[in-house]
Design a protein around this motif. Structure first.
Motif, short mmCIF file in Angstrom:
data_model
loop_
_atom_site.label_atom_id
_atom_site.label_comp_id
_atom_site.label_asym_id
_atom_site.label_seq_id
_atom_site.Cartn_x
_atom_site.Cartn_y
_atom_site.Cartn_z
N GLU A 7 0.83 -1.20 0.00
CA GLU A 7 0.00 0.00 0.00
C GLU A 7 0.87 1.26 0.00
O GLU A 7 0.62 2.22 -0.74
N SER B 178 3.86 1.54 -1.14
CA SER B 178 4.53 1.73 -2.42
C SER B 178 3.56 2.23 -3.47
O SER B 178 3.92 3.05 -4.32
N LEU B 179 2.31 1.79 -3.38
CA LEU B 179 1.29 2.29 -4.31
C LEU B 179 1.07 3.79 -4.13
O LEU B 179 1.06 4.56 -5.09
N LYS B 180 0.93 4.20 -2.86
CA LYS B 180 0.70 5.63 -2.60
C LYS B 180 1.89 6.45 -3.07
O LYS B 180 1.74 7.53 -3.65
N LEU C 195 4.03 5.71 -5.42
CA LEU C 195 4.09 5.75 -6.88
C LEU C 195 3.09 6.75 -7.44
O LEU C 195 3.42 7.56 -8.30
N LEU C 196 1.86 6.71 -6.93
CA LEU C 196 0.84 7.61 -7.50
C LEU C 196 1.21 9.07 -7.27
O LEU C 196 1.22 9.87 -8.19
#
Lengths: 100, 481
Positions: free
Chosen positions: B157, B159-161, B163-164
């Motif tokens: 989670e 890493s997703l945040k 990246l975005l």
């Protein structure tokens, strides 16, 4: 007659659409697409400026942006797959373990 | 006949060495069955040592290379040094971490090396294209490293945040670069500097500058562009959090300084107002939010936001003294914060089970050496003499006073006084309170012991004898002014 302004306005509109997509959409894939849209809006500006100024630099920049955007989206999709495997959803409202 | 530009491979040797080592680690990882991570770590650490030696000649150079895409000067030398130190220490800490987690990831070290290559190009870039490619090389590496733990949903989670929001800020940075290109017809910092000196700057150029400022503020985690920081620092593996808080921050500040002083120097009146506001917001929000955290990684994340605020004061000051203060501050911060994260890694144990501040209760009794080290790092973060953090804050505040920003310094001093409260809460827990259940004793590994000893010694040494290092910092910023 299509002038530089037309390209710039189109590019700004696309960029704004991309920002709106990132802010408003909840589906991870759509958000990644919106990010791509932002990058490509910038590419359009670069190419238009490059033609207008008669300098090649802007077009070279665009090639690099395309490479970087592809790498970024590859990593983004990999992370999306990992998140989907763990939680079974790619709605970013449901991805909220970490809160302050 | 096409003229071949001069290629100066010697100047980028440190980055080349790390890049080749990264490839080597990836390749060898395929053939080594067990202990691949150790092989990766050894290759990485050796490469860092060789690169440190290869970096030395840069100190006395001041030449553009690769057709003006990068410059080899003392400034690049100093930041290369900072990056190499932070990668080296991160590798030492990570070895223990990966063993604790029972993970055998050789890619971890390869990606770490690749992202530091990106940092090195970012700090020496003198062309917006080079800075952008460096920024992305470093960011993409760090996105992956944040989510490297295969089973942790917190890590993916985070890493997703990251990246975005990271790509969002890169897109803003790019748009800024495009507008500057349109306004000035050039993407090199020298060309942009000429345009800004000419006096007739169009609105488009100013908007471009503003967008670059937003892009950089995202990377250094300045309020209001800090939203990703606590989540990402919390979810990432502890050594990577340490690496992000020092390496990425140092590289981003290096490019920030170079771009804003070298090419927007003549528009300083415009941007120093904006940075004034950002610095104040960053210091206040970072310190206030850190007060109420119960998770040590989140507390350190907010503290790292607050430190970005102090560093911004040096930029607002806008003098060589302020910039030198920033360089010294970053040097001190690297050792202090990586040391603190080394302790967090040690105490965290398997699966980072113990990252609450309450887990530090009784550490003073059960592990006196570890508790002492943590106290020294926290003192240095709070800016208490005789540690390095004190001299860093002192230099930056001094530079701001010399430039007449009295109120900014008053806010800085007040907020850092408030920060003492949350740093000392951890010290109190370590020495004054007893744990509910006596936890198992922690096991040191040689690499971890080396990392902790090094960081403690350097934090105290450059805090007590700062002159040499302050002179080095002053010498390094000369090329910017």
């Amino acid at each position: 007659m299509v002038t530089l302004e037309h390209y710039l306005v189109l590019s700004a509109l696309l960029f704004a659409l991309g920002i709106a997509g990132v802010m408003l959409r909840r589906n991870l894939i759509v958000i990644l697409m919106s990010l791509e849209l932002m990058m490509n809006a910038v590419n359009l500006s670069f190419v238009a400026f490059s033609r207008y100024l008669g300098s090649i630099e802007g077009q070279i920049f665009v090639l690099f942006v395309m490479v970087v955007a592809a790498a970024e989206v590859a990593v983004g999709l990999a992370i999306a797959v990992a998140v989907f495997k763990q939680r079974g959803t790619i709605n970013i409202n449901d991805i909220s373990l970490l809160k302050w | 006949m096409i003229p071949v530009p001069e290629i100066n491979l010697g100047g980028v040797l440190p980055a080349l060495i790390l890049g080749v080592a990264g490839l080597l680690a990836t390749l060898l990882g395929l053939f080594v069955r067990k202990g691949a991570a150790t092989v990766g770590a050894i290759i990485g650490f050796t490469a860092v040592l060789i690169a440190l030696a290869a970096n030395a000649p840069l100190r006395f150079m001041n030449t553009p290379a690769f057709s003006g895409m990068i410059v080899l000067d003392t400034f690049s030398w100093f930041f290369n040094l900072l990056i190499l130190l932070s990668v080296g220490l991160t590798i030492l800490i990570s070895m223990k971490y990966l063993t604790d987690q029972g993970l055998d990831l050789y890619e971890y070290f390869a990606i770490l090396l690749f992202s530091s290559v990106g940092m090195m190009f970012m700090v020496s870039g003198t062309h917006l294209l080079m800075i952008f490619v460096g920024l992305e090389t470093l960011s993409i590496g760090v996105y992956v490293l944040t989510g490297v733990l295969p089973k942790s949903s917190k890590a993916s989670e985070a890493s997703l945040k990251y990246l975005l929001l990271g790509s969002f800020s890169s897109a803003l940075f790019l748009y800024g670069a495009a507008l500057l290109y349109g306004a000035s017809g050039s993407l090199s910092l020298a060309g942009l500097a000429k345009y800004f000196q000419s006096g007739s700057v169009s609105t488009m150029g100013l908007i471009g500058m503003g967008l670059l400022l937003v892009g950089f503020s995202f990377k250094v985690a300045a309020v209001p562009f800090h939203m990703w920081t606590p989540d990402v620092y919390d979810g990432a593996p502890s050594p990577i959090t340490g690496f992000m808080s020092v390496g990425v921050k140092a590289a981003a500040f290096a490019a920030f300084l170079r771009v804003f002083f070298e090419c927007f120097g003549s528009a300083q009146v415009t941007w120093s107002h904006i940075l004034w506001i950002l610095a104040v917001l960053t210091m206040i929000l970072g310190n206030l939010a850190a007060l109420v955290q119960s998770n040590i990684k989140r507390m350190l994340a907010y503290s790292s936001i607050a430190h970005a605020g102090y560093i911004l004061i040096g930029m607002v000051a806008g003098t060589a003294m302020g910039a030198a203060g920033i360089l010294y501050y970053l040097l001190a911060y690297i050792f202090t914060n990586l040391g603190a994260f080394a302790v967090v890694t040690m105490v965290g144990r398997k699966g980072e089970a113990n990252i609450s501040i309450d887990d530090y209760r009784g550490l003073g009794k059960s592990h006196p050496a570890l508790a002492l080290a943590m106290s020294i790092f926290l003192f240095s973060l709070a800016g208490i003499p005789p540690t390095a953090g004190f001299i860093g804050k002192f230099t930056i505040f001094g530079a701001a006073i010399a430039s007449g920003y009295i109120w900014l310094v008053i806010i800085g001093v007040l907020t850092s006084a408030a920060s003492v409260f949350y740093y000392f809460r951890v010290v109190m827990k370590m020495y004054m309170e007893a744990p509910e259940v006596e936890p198992e004793s922690l096991k040191f590994s040689p690499s971890m012991a080396l990392a902790l000893t090094l960081t403690v010694m350097v934090v105290l040494y450059i805090g007590i004898f700062p002159t040499t290092y302050l002179n080095l910092a002053t010498e390094s910023v000369k090329s910017l002014f």
